[in-house]
Motif scaffolding. Structure first.
Motif, PDB file in Angstrom:
ATOM      1  N   PHE A 142       0.842  -1.200   0.000  1.00  9.68           N
ATOM      2  CA  PHE A 142       0.000   0.000   0.000  1.00  9.68           C
ATOM      3  C   PHE A 142       0.878   1.252   0.000  1.00  9.68           C
ATOM      4  O   PHE A 142       0.654   2.195  -0.770  1.00  9.68           O
ATOM      5  CB  PHE A 142      -0.950  -0.016   1.204  1.00  9.68           C
ATOM      6  CG  PHE A 142      -2.147   0.875   1.048  1.00  9.68           C
ATOM      7  CD1 PHE A 142      -3.405   0.347   0.813  1.00  9.68           C
ATOM      8  CD2 PHE A 142      -2.033   2.263   1.131  1.00  9.68           C
ATOM      9  CE1 PHE A 142      -4.520   1.173   0.661  1.00  9.68           C
ATOM     10  CE2 PHE A 142      -3.132   3.091   0.974  1.00  9.68           C
ATOM     11  CZ  PHE A 142      -4.377   2.547   0.746  1.00  9.68           C
ATOM     12  N   GLU A 143       1.883   1.235   0.855  1.00 12.75           N
ATOM     13  CA  GLU A 143       2.743   2.417   0.970  1.00 12.75           C
ATOM     14  C   GLU A 143       3.531   2.667  -0.314  1.00 12.75           C
ATOM     15  O   GLU A 143       3.817   3.805  -0.670  1.00 12.75           O
ATOM     16  CB  GLU A 143       3.645   2.289   2.202  1.00 12.75           C
ATOM     17  CG  GLU A 143       2.838   2.575   3.458  1.00 12.75           C
ATOM     18  CD  GLU A 143       3.541   2.253   4.771  1.00 12.75           C
ATOM     19  OE1 GLU A 143       4.670   1.734   4.741  1.00 12.75           O
ATOM     20  OE2 GLU A 143       2.918   2.520   5.826  1.00 12.75           O
ATOM     21  N   GLU A 144       3.836   1.595  -1.017  1.00 11.07           N
ATOM     22  CA  GLU A 144       4.518   1.709  -2.307  1.00 11.07           C
ATOM     23  C   GLU A 144       3.601   2.429  -3.316  1.00 11.07           C
ATOM     24  O   GLU A 144       4.041   3.305  -4.064  1.00 11.07           O
ATOM     25  CB  GLU A 144       4.860   0.291  -2.812  1.00 11.07           C
ATOM     26  CG  GLU A 144       5.784   0.238  -4.003  1.00 11.07           C
ATOM     27  CD  GLU A 144       7.186   0.781  -3.734  1.00 11.07           C
ATOM     28  OE1 GLU A 144       7.624   0.802  -2.569  1.00 11.07           O
ATOM     29  OE2 GLU A 144       7.824   1.204  -4.716  1.00 11.07           O
ATOM     30  N   GLU A 145       2.316   2.068  -3.309  1.00  8.51           N
ATOM     31  CA  GLU A 145       1.332   2.728  -4.196  1.00  8.51           C
ATOM     32  C   GLU A 145       1.250   4.219  -3.898  1.00  8.51           C
ATOM     33  O   GLU A 145       1.168   5.047  -4.801  1.00  8.51           O
ATOM     34  CB  GLU A 145      -0.065   2.111  -4.031  1.00  8.51           C
ATOM     35  CG  GLU A 145      -0.271   0.791  -4.736  1.00  8.51           C
ATOM     36  CD  GLU A 145      -0.181   0.880  -6.250  1.00  8.51           C
ATOM     37  OE1 GLU A 145      -0.459   1.952  -6.824  1.00  8.51           O
ATOM     38  OE2 GLU A 145       0.216  -0.136  -6.860  1.00  8.51           O
ATOM     39  N   ILE A 146       1.229   4.549  -2.602  1.00  9.86           N
ATOM     40  CA  ILE A 146       1.165   5.970  -2.210  1.00  9.86           C
ATOM     41  C   ILE A 146       2.385   6.703  -2.760  1.00  9.86           C
ATOM     42  O   ILE A 146       2.265   7.768  -3.371  1.00  9.86           O
ATOM     43  CB  ILE A 146       1.125   6.126  -0.666  1.00  9.86           C
ATOM     44  CG1 ILE A 146      -0.120   5.457  -0.069  1.00  9.86           C
ATOM     45  CG2 ILE A 146       1.181   7.600  -0.274  1.00  9.86           C
ATOM     46  CD1 ILE A 146      -0.117   5.397   1.456  1.00  9.86           C
TER      47      ILE A 146
END
Ligand SMILES: Nc1nc2c(ncn2[C@@H]2O[C@H](COP(=O)(O)OP(=O)(O)O)[C@@H](O)[C@H]2O)c(=O)[nH]1
Ligand SMILES: Nc1ncnc2c1ncn2[C@@H]1O[C@H](COP(=O)(O)OP(=O)(O)O)[C@@H](O)[C@H]1O
Length: 203
Positions: free
Chosen positions: A62-66
């Motif tokens: 998820f943090e990679e997507e952000i």
């Protein structure tokens, strides 16, 4: 040139019936729209399917997507990330298709900033007791999580003033009918249809 699709944002406290109303609209309604499947880090509930109910991802993913600017909006809700993948929304809107987001209030306010011509609808419970009953009845949360969701619900209901429309989910068909009415009217707004009249009235 086809008109750009309309973004419809449906918010409301956990357990108010957003998912139920959305599914009823997708099934029976003459109103056509696509549903944007959200991404989350919360655990999959029994019966849920990855890619249908949510894209279930790890915190790292998820943090990679952000980081890659892949999210239209995101928020932390009861210890987990929830967010809207940007690419799908833009693709559909560009193709002239309406898109519905079912998201909590902090995310909705981010969308308001980025896409102010969206339609922002807040679904409310008839009262707090029936809200608690619905969450309990759904059977997906333990008592502690229900308490957290109820505390959050009270704060969320205060945010109603930042929305364009408020719809009470007393009976599902009533709520569906009201939302359909909103969508139909919104499609008639001069600002949305003006391009089609340019030939007659000039620029
Ligand atoms: N900001 C944001 N909130 C979301 C998104 N998807 C779901 N939510 C909200 O997150 C909250 C919790 O969702 P969930 O755990 O599935 O519980 P439920 O909606 O109460 O069944 C709800 O208020 C959802 O509307 C999203 O993409 N972005
Ligand atoms: N109008 C309504 N009257 C009674 N129960 C409802 C109504 N709308 C939804 N419910 C029930 O409330 C529970 C929560 O609904 P759900 O759609 O999961 O809420 P949300 O997506 O807002 O968290 C479900 O058990 C659902 O069947």
């Amino acid at each position: 040139m086809s008109t750009r699709g309309m973004l419809i944002v449906l918010s409301g406290p956990s357990g108010v019936g957003k998912g139920t109303v959305r599914k009823a609209m997708l099934k029976n309604s003459s109103i056509k729209f696509d549903y944007s499947v959200s991404m989350t880090t919360r655990q999959m509930r029994p019966g849920e399917v990855d890619g249908v109910d949510y894209y279930f991802r790890t915190n790292e993913e998820f943090e990679e997507e952000i980081k890659n600017d892949g999210m239209l909006e995101y928020a932390k809700y009861v210890d987990h990330y929830y967010g809207t993948p940007l690419k799908y929304v833009n693709q559909k809107l560009d193709a002239g298709i309406d898109v519905l987001l079912e998201i909590e209030v902090n995310g909705a306010m981010q969308v308001r900033e980025k896409m102010p011509d969206g339609v922002f609808i807040f679904l409310t419970p008839p009262d707090l007791t029936s809200l608690r009953d619905r969450i309990t009845h759904r059977g997906t949360d333990d008592e502690k999580t229900i308490d957290k969701r109820m505390e959050k619900a009270k704060k969320e209901i205060q945010m109603m003033t930042s929305y364009d429309y408020a719809v009470v989910n007393d009976k599902i068909p009533n709520a569906v009918e009201k939302i359909e009415g909103i969508i139909r009217s919104e499609h008639l707004r001069v600002a949305r249809v003006i391009d089609q009249y340019k030939k007659i009235i000039g620029d």
